[in-house]
Design a protein around this motif. Sequence first.
Motif, PDB file in Angstrom:
ATOM      1  N   UNK A   1       0.825  -1.200   0.000  1.00 30.80           N
ATOM      2  CA  UNK A   1       0.000   0.000   0.000  1.00 30.80           C
ATOM      3  C   UNK A   1       0.861   1.252   0.000  1.00 30.80           C
ATOM      4  N   UNK A   2       0.293   2.344  -0.513  1.00 30.74           N
ATOM      5  CA  UNK A   2       0.981   3.625  -0.594  1.00 30.74           C
ATOM      6  C   UNK A   2      -0.069   4.729  -0.569  1.00 30.74           C
ATOM      7  N   UNK A   3       0.377   5.949  -0.188  1.00 28.05           N
ATOM      8  CA  UNK A   3      -0.507   7.108  -0.220  1.00 28.05           C
ATOM      9  C   UNK A   3       0.226   8.223  -0.946  1.00 28.05           C
ATOM     10  N   UNK A   4      -0.332   8.658  -2.054  1.00 32.66           N
ATOM     11  CA  UNK A   4       0.264   9.719  -2.861  1.00 32.66           C
ATOM     12  C   UNK A   4      -0.770  10.818  -3.030  1.00 32.66           C
TER      13      UNK A   4
ATOM     14  N   UNK B   1       0.581  15.016  -9.592  1.00 30.03           N
ATOM     15  CA  UNK B   1       1.105  15.733 -10.761  1.00 30.03           C
ATOM     16  C   UNK B   1       2.312  16.610 -10.397  1.00 30.03           C
ATOM     17  N   UNK B   2       2.634  16.677  -9.107  1.00 27.64           N
ATOM     18  CA  UNK B   2       3.812  17.423  -8.636  1.00 27.64           C
ATOM     19  C   UNK B   2       4.982  16.492  -8.293  1.00 27.64           C
TER      20      UNK B   2
ATOM     21  N   UNK C   1       4.082   1.239   1.980  1.00 24.49           N
ATOM     22  CA  UNK C   1       3.672   2.203   3.004  1.00 24.49           C
ATOM     23  C   UNK C   1       4.346   3.570   2.831  1.00 24.49           C
ATOM     24  N   UNK C   2       4.690   3.923   1.604  1.00 33.34           N
ATOM     25  CA  UNK C   2       5.234   5.259   1.339  1.00 33.34           C
ATOM     26  C   UNK C   2       4.104   6.282   1.363  1.00 33.34           C
ATOM     27  N   UNK C   3       4.418   7.465   1.896  1.00 31.28           N
ATOM     28  CA  UNK C   3       3.491   8.595   1.909  1.00 31.28           C
ATOM     29  C   UNK C   3       4.208   9.792   1.299  1.00 31.28           C
ATOM     30  N   UNK C   4       3.811  10.189   0.091  1.00 32.04           N
ATOM     31  CA  UNK C   4       4.397  11.347  -0.584  1.00 32.04           C
ATOM     32  C   UNK C   4       3.310  12.401  -0.709  1.00 32.04           C
TER      33      UNK C   4
END
Length: 193
Positions: free
Chosen positions: A30-33, A37-38, A50-53
């Motif tokens: 899972x990830x949260x972006x 577009x940036x 589990x990355x959150x950008x």
Amino acid sequence: MKWIKKIIRNLLYKPYGIKFFGEGSTILFPRKLLNIKHIEIGNNVFIHKHANLFPITSDHGNNFSPIVKIGHNVYIGQYFHMHAMSKVVIEDGCVISDNVYISGASHGFDPNGGHIMKQPLNFADVEIKMNTFIGRNVFISQGVTLGMHCVVGANSVVTKSFPDYSMIAGSPAKLIKKYDVLNQAWIRVNEKN
């Protein structure tokens, strides 16, 4: 068969709408972006699960055009978290361990400014130069630049910038060694402040 794998890879690991996503790059689920577009991600980048950008495009009625740029051949471990209101750049060849938080923005802490969550955010650029290694559980604050080939020890809190070939550690992080290019060795230093 190769083209089927490429289609599956693009569907699973390439976020739709991202500004640039290089060949051979992966962001696991899972990830949260947010505001993708940036976000620009170079070639052969691996971002673990589990990355959150989170590029932040507005705050208290003000609009921003954040830039999140990750270079080529970068590895980012699990539970990476990043906020940006202006610019966060991670250059080529960097290795970022698990549980690292890069904060290009922070809450205002004016005692007379009301509830912290209602105060305008403070922000500044963060730059991680080429081939830098960041250990596990590190926090990097807004306004920090880490030079090329830096090494950041585990559990460090980085609140100021350091030049190329610096080995830093602690909370707050302090310079502990410099790489001597002529002798090809890390040399211990004594930092007074």
